[in-house]
Design a protein around this motif. Structure first.
Motif, mmCIF file in Angstrom:
data_model
loop_
_atom_site.group_PDB
_atom_site.id
_atom_site.type_symbol
_atom_site.label_atom_id
_atom_site.label_comp_id
_atom_site.label_asym_id
_atom_site.label_seq_id
_atom_site.Cartn_x
_atom_site.Cartn_y
_atom_site.Cartn_z
ATOM 1 N N UNK A 132 0.835 -1.208 0.000
ATOM 2 C CA UNK A 132 0.000 0.000 0.000
ATOM 3 C C UNK A 132 0.871 1.259 0.000
ATOM 4 N N UNK A 133 1.956 1.237 0.757
ATOM 5 C CA UNK A 133 2.877 2.378 0.794
ATOM 6 C C UNK A 133 3.523 2.579 -0.577
ATOM 7 N N UNK A 134 3.978 1.478 -1.190
ATOM 8 C CA UNK A 134 4.589 1.567 -2.522
ATOM 9 C C UNK A 134 3.589 2.095 -3.543
ATOM 10 N N UNK A 135 2.349 1.618 -3.456
ATOM 11 C CA UNK A 135 1.289 2.046 -4.367
ATOM 12 C C UNK A 135 1.094 3.564 -4.272
ATOM 13 N N UNK A 136 1.113 4.072 -3.058
ATOM 14 C CA UNK A 136 0.938 5.514 -2.846
ATOM 15 C C UNK A 136 2.143 6.296 -3.375
ATOM 16 N N UNK A 137 3.355 5.777 -3.113
ATOM 17 C CA UNK A 137 4.560 6.489 -3.548
ATOM 18 C C UNK A 137 4.705 6.524 -5.067
ATOM 19 N N UNK A 138 4.194 5.500 -5.739
ATOM 20 C CA UNK A 138 4.301 5.466 -7.194
ATOM 21 C C UNK A 138 3.248 6.337 -7.873
ATOM 22 N N UNK A 143 -9.177 5.646 -9.465
ATOM 23 C CA UNK A 143 -10.222 5.787 -8.443
ATOM 24 C C UNK A 143 -9.848 5.026 -7.171
ATOM 25 N N UNK A 144 -10.328 5.508 -6.031
ATOM 26 C CA UNK A 144 -10.012 4.898 -4.739
ATOM 27 C C UNK A 144 -10.453 3.436 -4.698
ATOM 28 N N UNK A 145 -11.646 3.144 -5.243
ATOM 29 C CA UNK A 145 -12.148 1.767 -5.213
ATOM 30 C C UNK A 145 -11.244 0.821 -5.991
ATOM 31 N N UNK A 146 -10.699 1.291 -7.117
ATOM 32 C CA UNK A 146 -9.813 0.437 -7.913
ATOM 33 C C UNK A 146 -8.501 0.182 -7.153
ATOM 34 N N UNK A 296 -0.226 -17.054 -13.341
ATOM 35 C CA UNK A 296 -1.694 -16.987 -13.416
ATOM 36 C C UNK A 296 -2.258 -15.972 -12.424
ATOM 37 N N UNK A 297 -1.967 -14.692 -12.662
ATOM 38 C CA UNK A 297 -2.453 -13.632 -11.789
ATOM 39 C C UNK A 297 -3.670 -12.961 -12.428
ATOM 40 N N UNK A 298 -4.547 -12.363 -11.624
ATOM 41 C CA UNK A 298 -5.732 -11.707 -12.190
ATOM 42 C C UNK A 298 -5.346 -10.523 -13.069
ATOM 43 N N UNK A 299 -6.184 -10.243 -14.059
ATOM 44 C CA UNK A 299 -5.925 -9.152 -15.002
ATOM 45 C C UNK A 299 -5.763 -7.814 -14.277
ATOM 46 N N UNK A 300 -6.506 -7.642 -13.194
ATOM 47 C CA UNK A 300 -6.427 -6.404 -12.410
ATOM 48 C C UNK A 300 -4.985 -6.109 -11.998
ATOM 49 N N UNK A 301 -4.265 -7.141 -11.549
ATOM 50 C CA UNK A 301 -2.884 -6.961 -11.111
ATOM 51 C C UNK A 301 -1.929 -6.751 -12.279
#
Length: 316
Positions: A132-138, A143-146, A296-301
């Protein structure tokens, strides 16, 4: 005080921990001191010799260590030929095998030391928090929900499967930055303050993702070398899959750290240093995206990693 039984070297390294820069300095000092003492007893050729230490309550702590010289592995890799790199990385894997075997052999003692400190716990919550920290720094606009859905997918399809296997005492930062070439050509591992209980895959992944272009075409050889040197049955058949998941998790974590560091250098007017951090960030994101495409990871990722790769991951 240095014991009389130890030969006096011509120089020492003093590693300091300060309360001003780290509220948990005492935990880090005590953990590293105890771990180094164990290795000096049972595997002295794996780590620097510790000659002594001092703790100043509510202020600082200091360890007096063997001076291994100025030959960190990441510099050696940068300046080496392909065959030399191959040899150095093979040495590093051998060191990791011996490190894990020794930690396994004295597992109750290592576990007691790790659990006595409140730092660097490896579990679903802490790894999800790092993501979550990395996601924010990048700072990828969405949207918040995504963003929440991506974090949930990361926990379900990367973090939980990664942790769904045997745990052992691991270094938790087994990077070429923390490996040094001693005078006799052997490698030693430093910075034991990060040691924790977690999957072995994290240590091997750390080694594999740092060199990036230095790995060339020998990554599979290094994986097989590690698997051959450890008890494959004890680790489980999906160890190779967990290594890939660990590599993705670590690469995103470091990309976030480097993004933050790059901004600080840029704000300080240090453009060259900022550019170097961006180059390393690009290497990590390219690595994470390429690995994710094979799993085999979800498309979202995979879409998220592709977006990061498109924004930051120009080939270094």
């Amino acid at each position: 005080q240095i014991p009389d039984s130890l030969p006096a070297p011509s120089s020492y390294i003093v590693k300091s921990y300060h309360q001003k820069s780290d509220d948990y300095f005492a935990h880090r000092f005590r953990r590293e001191e105890r771990i180094l003492d164990l290795f000096n007893r049972y595997g002295s050729d794996l780590v620097p010799v510790v000659y002594g230490g001092i703790f100043v309550r509510d202020h600082s702590a200091h360890l007096v260590l063997e001076d291994l010289g100025d030959h960190p592995l990441h510099i050696e890799l940068r300046e080496a030929t392909h065959s030399q790199r191959r040899h150095l990385l093979s040495q590093a894997v051998d060191l990791l095998i011996r490190f894990h075997r020794l930690a396994d052999r004295y597992s109750p003692i290592f576990r007691a030391i790790c659990h006595s400190a409140i730092l660097d716990r490896i579990n679903t919550e802490t790894l999800a928090s790092k993501f979550a920290v990395a996601q924010e720094r990048l700072s990828l606009p969405m949207p918040i929900n995504r963003a929440r859905e991506i974090r949930s997918a990361m926990s379900e399809f990367v973090i939980r499967p990664l942790l769904n296997g045997p745990s052992r005492p691991i270094h938790n930062s087994f990077s070429p930055l923390n490996l040094c070439a001693a005078a006799d050509g052997s490698l030693r591992v430093i910075d034991m303050e990060t040691i924790s209980i977690g999957p072995a895959a994290l240590d091997l992944a750390e080694l594999l993702i740092y060199p990036g272009q230095y790995i060339c075409n020998v990554e599979n050889e290094l994986k097989q070398q590690y698997l051959s040197g450890m008890d494959r049955e004890e680790e489980g058949r999906d160890l190779e899959y967990r290594i890939e998941l660990a590599a993705i998790a670590r690469a995103i974590d470091y990309a976030g750290t480097l993004s933050n560091r790059s901004k600080r250098f840029q704000d300080a007017g240090l453009e060259e240093l900022s550019g170097f951090q961006k180059q390393r960030r690009a290497g990590y994101l390219v690595d994470a995206f390429q690995r994710a495409q094979k799993l085999p990871l979800p498309t979202l990722l995979t879409d998220f990693l592709e977006q990061l790769n498109n924004k930051f991951g120009e080939h270094p």
